[in-house]
Motif scaffolding. Structure first.
Motif, PDB file in Angstrom:
ATOM      1  N   GLU A  32       0.856  -1.184   0.000  1.00 54.75           N
ATOM      2  CA  GLU A  32       0.000   0.000   0.000  1.00 54.75           C
ATOM      3  C   GLU A  32       0.893   1.234   0.000  1.00 54.75           C
ATOM      4  O   GLU A  32       1.808   1.356   0.822  1.00 54.75           O
ATOM      5  CB  GLU A  32      -0.915   0.024   1.237  1.00 54.75           C
ATOM      6  CG  GLU A  32      -1.799  -1.209   1.407  1.00 54.75           C
ATOM      7  CD  GLU A  32      -2.820  -1.407   0.305  1.00 54.75           C
ATOM      8  OE1 GLU A  32      -3.040  -0.457  -0.486  1.00 54.75           O
ATOM      9  OE2 GLU A  32      -3.386  -2.505   0.225  1.00 54.75           O
ATOM     10  N   HIS A 133     -11.087   1.291   0.788  1.00 58.32           N
ATOM     11  CA  HIS A 133      -9.891   2.040   1.172  1.00 58.32           C
ATOM     12  C   HIS A 133      -8.778   1.982   0.121  1.00 58.32           C
ATOM     13  O   HIS A 133      -7.630   2.309   0.430  1.00 58.32           O
ATOM     14  CB  HIS A 133      -9.364   1.516   2.516  1.00 58.32           C
ATOM     15  CG  HIS A 133     -10.398   1.522   3.601  1.00 58.32           C
ATOM     16  ND1 HIS A 133     -10.984   2.691   4.048  1.00 58.32           N
ATOM     17  CD2 HIS A 133     -10.968   0.510   4.304  1.00 58.32           C
ATOM     18  CE1 HIS A 133     -11.870   2.388   5.002  1.00 58.32           C
ATOM     19  NE2 HIS A 133     -11.873   1.085   5.165  1.00 58.32           N
ATOM     20  N   SER A 136      -7.004   5.349  -0.275  1.00 57.10           N
ATOM     21  CA  SER A 136      -6.759   6.075   0.976  1.00 57.10           C
ATOM     22  C   SER A 136      -5.307   6.522   1.081  1.00 57.10           C
ATOM     23  O   SER A 136      -4.424   6.031   0.370  1.00 57.10           O
ATOM     24  CB  SER A 136      -7.111   5.182   2.171  1.00 57.10           C
ATOM     25  OG  SER A 136      -8.480   4.856   2.177  1.00 57.10           O
ATOM     26  N   TRP A 138      -2.262   6.015   2.759  1.00 60.47           N
ATOM     27  CA  TRP A 138      -1.695   4.982   3.609  1.00 60.47           C
ATOM     28  C   TRP A 138      -0.506   5.465   4.430  1.00 60.47           C
ATOM     29  O   TRP A 138       0.069   4.693   5.206  1.00 60.47           O
ATOM     30  CB  TRP A 138      -1.328   3.751   2.773  1.00 60.47           C
ATOM     31  CG  TRP A 138      -2.568   3.026   2.345  1.00 60.47           C
ATOM     32  CD1 TRP A 138      -3.292   3.231   1.214  1.00 60.47           C
ATOM     33  CD2 TRP A 138      -3.253   2.018   3.078  1.00 60.47           C
ATOM     34  NE1 TRP A 138      -4.395   2.398   1.189  1.00 60.47           N
ATOM     35  CE2 TRP A 138      -4.386   1.641   2.319  1.00 60.47           C
ATOM     36  CE3 TRP A 138      -3.022   1.374   4.295  1.00 60.47           C
ATOM     37  CZ2 TRP A 138      -5.287   0.668   2.750  1.00 60.47           C
ATOM     38  CZ3 TRP A 138      -3.907   0.394   4.728  1.00 60.47           C
ATOM     39  CH2 TRP A 138      -5.028   0.054   3.950  1.00 60.47           C
ATOM     40  N   LEU A 143      -2.895   3.684  11.494  1.00 61.81           N
ATOM     41  CA  LEU A 143      -3.831   3.199  10.484  1.00 61.81           C
ATOM     42  C   LEU A 143      -5.068   2.625  11.170  1.00 61.81           C
ATOM     43  O   LEU A 143      -4.938   1.822  12.102  1.00 61.81           O
ATOM     44  CB  LEU A 143      -3.161   2.125   9.628  1.00 61.81           C
ATOM     45  CG  LEU A 143      -2.113   2.649   8.634  1.00 61.81           C
ATOM     46  CD1 LEU A 143      -1.271   1.496   8.099  1.00 61.81           C
ATOM     47  CD2 LEU A 143      -2.774   3.401   7.491  1.00 61.81           C
ATOM     48  N   SER A 146     -10.143  -0.728  10.321  1.00 64.49           N
ATOM     49  CA  SER A 146     -10.899  -1.082   9.117  1.00 64.49           C
ATOM     50  C   SER A 146      -9.981  -1.104   7.886  1.00 64.49           C
ATOM     51  O   SER A 146     -10.149  -1.932   6.984  1.00 64.49           O
ATOM     52  CB  SER A 146     -12.050  -0.099   8.894  1.00 64.49           C
ATOM     53  OG  SER A 146     -11.570   1.232   8.739  1.00 64.49           O
ATOM     54  N   TRP A 147      -8.996  -0.207   7.866  1.00 63.25           N
ATOM     55  CA  TRP A 147      -8.034  -0.203   6.762  1.00 63.25           C
ATOM     56  C   TRP A 147      -7.136  -1.441   6.828  1.00 63.25           C
ATOM     57  O   TRP A 147      -6.826  -2.047   5.810  1.00 63.25           O
ATOM     58  CB  TRP A 147      -7.151   1.041   6.829  1.00 63.25           C
ATOM     59  CG  TRP A 147      -7.833   2.344   6.614  1.00 63.25           C
ATOM     60  CD1 TRP A 147      -9.169   2.610   6.745  1.00 63.25           C
ATOM     61  CD2 TRP A 147      -7.218   3.577   6.248  1.00 63.25           C
ATOM     62  NE1 TRP A 147      -9.421   3.938   6.486  1.00 63.25           N
ATOM     63  CE2 TRP A 147      -8.250   4.556   6.180  1.00 63.25           C
ATOM     64  CE3 TRP A 147      -5.909   3.956   5.978  1.00 63.25           C
ATOM     65  CZ2 TRP A 147      -7.989   5.886   5.845  1.00 63.25           C
ATOM     66  CZ3 TRP A 147      -5.645   5.276   5.652  1.00 63.25           C
ATOM     67  CH2 TRP A 147      -6.679   6.234   5.584  1.00 63.25           C
ATOM     68  N   TYR A 150      -8.947  -4.461   5.560  1.00 64.38           N
ATOM     69  CA  TYR A 150      -8.980  -4.408   4.099  1.00 64.38           C
ATOM     70  C   TYR A 150      -7.638  -4.871   3.526  1.00 64.38           C
ATOM     71  O   TYR A 150      -7.564  -5.677   2.587  1.00 64.38           O
ATOM     72  CB  TYR A 150      -9.295  -2.974   3.648  1.00 64.38           C
ATOM     73  CG  TYR A 150      -8.804  -2.632   2.273  1.00 64.38           C
ATOM     74  CD1 TYR A 150      -9.547  -2.951   1.145  1.00 64.38           C
ATOM     75  CD2 TYR A 150      -7.577  -1.993   2.097  1.00 64.38           C
ATOM     76  CE1 TYR A 150      -9.085  -2.642  -0.119  1.00 64.38           C
ATOM     77  CE2 TYR A 150      -7.106  -1.682   0.831  1.00 64.38           C
ATOM     78  CZ  TYR A 150      -7.855  -2.013  -0.274  1.00 64.38           C
ATOM     79  OH  TYR A 150      -7.388  -1.709  -1.524  1.00 64.38           O
TER      80      TYR A 150
END
Length: 398
Positions: A32, A133, A136, A138, A143, A146-147, A150
């Motif tokens: 990410e 996300h 998003s 990163w 963090l 919920s991220w 994911y």
């Protein structure tokens, strides 16, 4: 919802590396970044999954040295989705696989209608992934859970997806095709920097005159330097359209620049001195950029009939045959042979139009062996037919 911990130190990395080394089979890896938010393309989270070990989430900036992870999994097959996007960020950390399986590329070769990760997981496993996300920032810390959930799911199912796609490739006789494509992605290195990267400014085509282009160049350089210093995406400081608006407005003073309505962005006013200095440098420059620069790009095909009618005939004869072969193979034409490669060999064909000569030309341009095997004879036949067709065409002058 599972609570995920992020590993952010050398001790945690070492423990995770031992667990991953003790796992079995290939390793699913994902990255990410903070594209669109940060200047760099560095990794801000790395997710790794292996059967028998589980999911591990790593925070690259505080860890820094990933040699323990490389030693643990470097010799295994890495499964990535759209590997060409993630490999540069991984290589910045000296994380380098010896072999990969790219689930996005495999799905393309198999002719899947949708090749995003969520779609491929749904098509192969019947599992729906939330993609809330994906865009998003990163680099955010901490963090949110919920991220992290994911991010973990992005690798948790990837080994099963790989197995399903590998079975499909085998059933369609495309395993060797995929192996060549995966190796080509792994071998590909970054393109050298563009000579004039500022020419990629969106809207630059509206700027006329070498002096105005010099101003645009200096504004781009000033924004690039500030973005790199702040580690912020350049467009978040001042969008391309705002830089171009400043050039077109041709302000007489710094105050006039501040009054340009379309000169927007979060740093457009706070860094006004910076932008005005760039404008003054552009106006004082003694080395002015050319309005047009030569490149290696070919003319658009619509212009071929006038500029190179023989090449136009070759392209028009070969293109439907390549498209037909792609349809027979059940894959997009661009995965069988990119349009650019076909155009280049049509524009400058080998002296002797044979399948072998066409194949050599394609390989020199970057085509893989399997692509040559599937297309060279078709292209050679089409080129020969286009010449014969021209010879047999009635003479307009008669």
């Amino acid at each position: 919802m599972t609570d995920y911990d992020v590993i952010a130190d050398a001790i945690g990395l070492s423990d995770a590396a031992r667990s991953l080394a003790a796992g079995e089979g290939p390793v699913a890896v994902d990255v990410e970044r903070a594209s669109g938010f940060r200047y760099s393309q560095r990794a801000y989270l790395i997710q790794v999954f292996r059967r028998g070990a589980g999911v591990f989430l790593f925070d690259p900036p505080p860890i820094g040295d990933f040699s323990a992870l490389q030693e643990a999994i470097g010799g295994e097959e890495w499964i990535l989705h759209a590997a060409s996007q993630d490999l540069p960020s991984l290589r910045e950390l000296d994380l380098e696989p010896v072999t990969i399986f790219d689930t996005e590329l495999a799905a393309r070769l198999l002719g899947h209608d949708r090749v995003g990760l969520g779609a491929v997981v749904a098509d192969t496993l019947g599992i729906t992934l939330a993609k809330a996300h994906s865009a998003s920032d990163w680099s955010t810390r901490p963090l949110p859970q919920s991220w992290l959930e994911y991010a973990a799911l992005d690798v948790e199912h990837l080994v099963d997806v790989r197995d399903a796609l590998a079975a499909e490739l085998e059933a369609q006789g495309k395993t060797a095709f995929a192996s060549e494509e995966f190796q080509a992605v792994l071998d590909r290195r970054p393109k050298p920097p563009r000579e004039d990267p500022w020419r990629r400014l969106s809207g630059l085509h509206t700027v006329r005159g070498r002096r105005s282009l010099a101003v645009a160049r200096e504004l781009w350089i000033a924004r690039e330097e500030y973005a790199q210093d702040q580690d912020v995406s350049p467009g978040r400081l001042v969008p391309d359209r705002s830089l171009v608006a400043a050039v077109l407005a041709d302000p007489a003073t710094k105050k006039d620049l501040a009054a340009v309505k379309d000169f927007m962005g979060r740093a457009s006013r706070t860094q006004l001195d910076r932008w005005w200095a760039a404008i003054e440098r552009g106006r004082a420059a003694t080395s002015l950029p050319l309005e047009r620069v030569p490149g290696d790009s070919l003319p658009p095909p619509r212009a071929w009939a006038d500029r190179n009618p023989e090449a136009d005939a070759r392209l028009k004869a070969a293109r439907p045959l390549v498209e037909g072969r792609a349809e027979e193979l059940g894959m997009p034409t661009e995965n069988l042979l990119t349009p650019d490669l076909l155009r280049r060999v049509a524009w400058s064909p080998p002296e002797d139009i044979t399948a072998e000569a066409v194949g050599d030309a394609l390989q020199e341009l970057g085509a893989r062996s399997w692509q040559v095997a599937q297309t060279a004879q078709l292209i050679a036949d089409a080129f020969v037919e286009s010449v014969q067709g021209a010879d047999e065409a009635p003479d307009d002058a008669s």
